[in-house]
Design a protein around this motif. Structure first.
Motif, PDB file in Angstrom:
ATOM      1  N   GLU A  62       5.814  -1.805  14.492  1.00 20.14           N
ATOM      2  CA  GLU A  62       6.968  -1.187  13.839  1.00 20.14           C
ATOM      3  C   GLU A  62       7.613  -0.077  14.650  1.00 20.14           C
ATOM      4  N   THR A  63       6.812   0.664  15.428  1.00 13.99           N
ATOM      5  CA  THR A  63       7.351   1.853  16.099  1.00 13.99           C
ATOM      6  C   THR A  63       7.124   1.889  17.604  1.00 13.99           C
ATOM      7  N   GLY A  64       6.204   1.080  18.126  1.00 17.53           N
ATOM      8  CA  GLY A  64       5.874   1.137  19.548  1.00 17.53           C
ATOM      9  C   GLY A  64       4.966   2.298  19.913  1.00 17.53           C
ATOM     10  N   LEU A  65       4.499   3.067  18.931  1.00 19.68           N
ATOM     11  CA  LEU A  65       3.660   4.231  19.199  1.00 19.68           C
ATOM     12  C   LEU A  65       2.187   3.855  19.294  1.00 19.68           C
ATOM     13  N   LYS A  66       1.470   4.606  20.095  1.00 21.42           N
ATOM     14  CA  LYS A  66       0.006   4.526  20.155  1.00 21.42           C
ATOM     15  C   LYS A  66      -0.521   5.749  19.409  1.00 21.42           C
ATOM     16  N   ILE A  67      -1.559   5.508  18.598  1.00 21.88           N
ATOM     17  CA  ILE A  67      -2.078   6.583  17.754  1.00 21.88           C
ATOM     18  C   ILE A  67      -3.593   6.697  17.865  1.00 21.88           C
ATOM     19  N   GLU A  68      -4.096   7.863  17.447  1.00 21.97           N
ATOM     20  CA  GLU A  68      -5.524   8.104  17.262  1.00 21.97           C
ATOM     21  C   GLU A  68      -5.709   8.296  15.759  1.00 21.97           C
ATOM     22  N   ILE A  69      -6.489   7.432  15.133  1.00 22.62           N
ATOM     23  CA  ILE A  69      -6.715   7.519  13.688  1.00 22.62           C
ATOM     24  C   ILE A  69      -7.782   8.569  13.424  1.00 22.62           C
ATOM     25  N   VAL A  70      -7.459   9.522  12.543  1.00 31.39           N
ATOM     26  CA  VAL A  70      -8.364  10.630  12.239  1.00 31.39           C
ATOM     27  C   VAL A  70      -9.222  10.321  11.026  1.00 31.39           C
ATOM     28  N   GLY A  71      -8.623   9.830   9.956  1.00 30.42           N
ATOM     29  CA  GLY A  71      -9.399   9.530   8.764  1.00 30.42           C
ATOM     30  C   GLY A  71      -8.519   9.124   7.601  1.00 30.42           C
ATOM     31  N   LEU A  72      -9.159   8.683   6.530  1.00 24.15           N
ATOM     32  CA  LEU A  72      -8.455   8.248   5.328  1.00 24.15           C
ATOM     33  C   LEU A  72      -7.889   9.458   4.599  1.00 24.15           C
ATOM     34  N   ALA A  73      -6.579   9.440   4.351  1.00 28.43           N
ATOM     35  CA  ALA A  73      -5.898  10.556   3.697  1.00 28.43           C
ATOM     36  C   ALA A  73      -5.683  10.292   2.208  1.00 28.43           C
ATOM     37  N   GLY A  74      -5.728   9.040   1.797  1.00 27.28           N
ATOM     38  CA  GLY A  74      -5.510   8.710   0.401  1.00 27.28           C
ATOM     39  C   GLY A  74      -5.142   7.251   0.248  1.00 27.28           C
ATOM     40  N   TRP A  75      -4.889   6.880  -0.973  1.00 26.51           N
ATOM     41  CA  TRP A  75      -4.494   5.508  -1.250  1.00 26.51           C
ATOM     42  C   TRP A  75      -3.505   5.509  -2.394  1.00 26.51           C
ATOM     43  N   ARG A  76      -2.796   4.405  -2.499  1.00 22.09           N
ATOM     44  CA  ARG A  76      -1.786   4.255  -3.538  1.00 22.09           C
ATOM     45  C   ARG A  76      -1.754   2.809  -3.968  1.00 22.09           C
ATOM     46  N   GLU A  77      -1.600   2.603  -5.246  1.00 20.14           N
ATOM     47  CA  GLU A  77      -1.472   1.254  -5.767  1.00 20.14           C
ATOM     48  C   GLU A  77      -0.043   1.069  -6.241  1.00 20.14           C
ATOM     49  N   VAL A  78       0.593   0.005  -5.765  1.00 20.25           N
ATOM     50  CA  VAL A  78       1.955  -0.327  -6.176  1.00 20.25           C
ATOM     51  C   VAL A  78       1.856  -1.575  -7.045  1.00 20.25           C
ATOM     52  N   LEU A  79       2.182  -1.404  -8.319  1.00 21.06           N
ATOM     53  CA  LEU A  79       2.119  -2.511  -9.266  1.00 21.06           C
ATOM     54  C   LEU A  79       3.471  -3.186  -9.375  1.00 21.06           C
ATOM     55  N   PRO A  80       3.480  -4.467  -9.710  1.00 20.44           N
ATOM     56  CA  PRO A  80       4.762  -5.165  -9.849  1.00 20.44           C
ATOM     57  C   PRO A  80       5.529  -4.631 -11.066  1.00 20.44           C
ATOM     58  N   ALA A  81       6.609  -3.928 -10.800  1.00 12.36           N
ATOM     59  CA  ALA A  81       7.408  -3.333 -11.877  1.00 12.36           C
ATOM     60  C   ALA A  81       8.375  -4.342 -12.471  1.00 12.36           C
ATOM     61  N   THR A  82       8.793  -5.305 -11.669  1.00  8.69           N
ATOM     62  CA  THR A  82       9.733  -6.317 -12.137  1.00  8.69           C
ATOM     63  C   THR A  82       9.272  -7.680 -11.659  1.00  8.69           C
ATOM     64  N   ALA A  83       9.791  -8.711 -12.268  1.00  6.62           N
ATOM     65  CA  ALA A  83       9.431 -10.068 -11.856  1.00  6.62           C
ATOM     66  C   ALA A  83       9.754 -10.264 -10.383  1.00  6.62           C
ATOM     67  N   GLY A  84       8.811 -10.811  -9.661  1.00  5.35           N
ATOM     68  CA  GLY A  84       9.015 -11.075  -8.247  1.00  5.35           C
ATOM     69  C   GLY A  84       8.562  -9.966  -7.326  1.00  5.35           C
ATOM     70  N   ALA A  85       8.220  -8.799  -7.883  1.00  2.12           N
ATOM     71  CA  ALA A  85       7.749  -7.696  -7.042  1.00  2.12           C
ATOM     72  C   ALA A  85       6.268  -7.879  -6.751  1.00  2.12           C
ATOM     73  N   GLY A  86       5.827  -7.373  -5.615  1.00  2.76           N
ATOM     74  CA  GLY A  86       4.439  -7.544  -5.212  1.00  2.76           C
ATOM     75  C   GLY A  86       3.509  -6.494  -5.788  1.00  2.76           C
ATOM     76  N   HIS A  87       2.226  -6.735  -5.633  1.00  2.00           N
ATOM     77  CA  HIS A  87       1.163  -5.820  -6.036  1.00  2.00           C
ATOM     78  C   HIS A  87       0.406  -5.466  -4.762  1.00  2.00           C
ATOM     79  N   TYR A  88       0.415  -4.176  -4.400  1.00  2.00           N
ATOM     80  CA  TYR A  88      -0.180  -3.723  -3.144  1.00  2.00           C
ATOM     81  C   TYR A  88      -1.169  -2.599  -3.379  1.00  2.00           C
TER      82      TYR A  88
END
Length: 144
Positions: A62-88
């Motif tokens: 997406e960005t062409g950047l190289k990164i160093e991963i430090v750690g898990l900062a959090g999580w989020r759940e995206v529920l399907p709010a409307t027909a056809g929307a995904g659940h992530y």
């Protein structure tokens, strides 16, 4: 155009709060989901990938950047709010910029490096839900 058929199960995704010089990278989504909203670079985890492998791949794609991963900062759940929307389920990580300059692919159409304490003053930008909390958590992991 036929309707998009969503998977019958939640999809696992990753995102990165990438810090460089005290600022975090925000990227605007050029397509659904979250078209027009600023968020963190990231995307779906592919079968057989670790979360870190998926995150490094998605950030590079997406960005062409190289990164160093430090750690898990959090999580989020995206529920399907409307027909056809995904659940992530999105696992968000704190990361440090290592190399490269943002070269956005067609999934993103703008980027900004923003100081974490300036997020509250960005009234003109549409931010994805929970973004400020994830960035603040990531900022604490990165440290001064």
């Amino acid at each position: 155009m036929p309707p998009v058929v969503q998977p019958a199960r939640p999809q696992l995704a990753v995102s990165a709060a990438i810090f460089r010089g005290g600022k975090v990278l925000l990227a605007r989504r050029a397509r659904s989901p979250a078209k027009g909203f600023y968020s963190l670079p990231g995307g779906r985890v592919e079968f057989g990938e670790s979360l870190h492998q998926a995150l490094s791949r998605e950030v590079d794609e997406e960005t062409g950047l190289k990164i160093e991963i430090v750690g898990l900062a959090g999580w989020r759940e995206v529920l399907p709010a409307t027909a056809g929307a995904g659940h992530y389920l999105i696992m968000s990580f704190a990361a440090r910029w290592v190399a490269g300059e943002p070269a956005l692919n067609d999934e993103l159409d703008d980027h900004r490096w923003i100081a974490p304490d300036a997020l509250a003053d960005l009234g003109d930008l549409k931010l994805t839900g929970g973004l400020e909390e994830v960035i603040q958590s990531a900022h604490r992991l990165i440290g001064p």
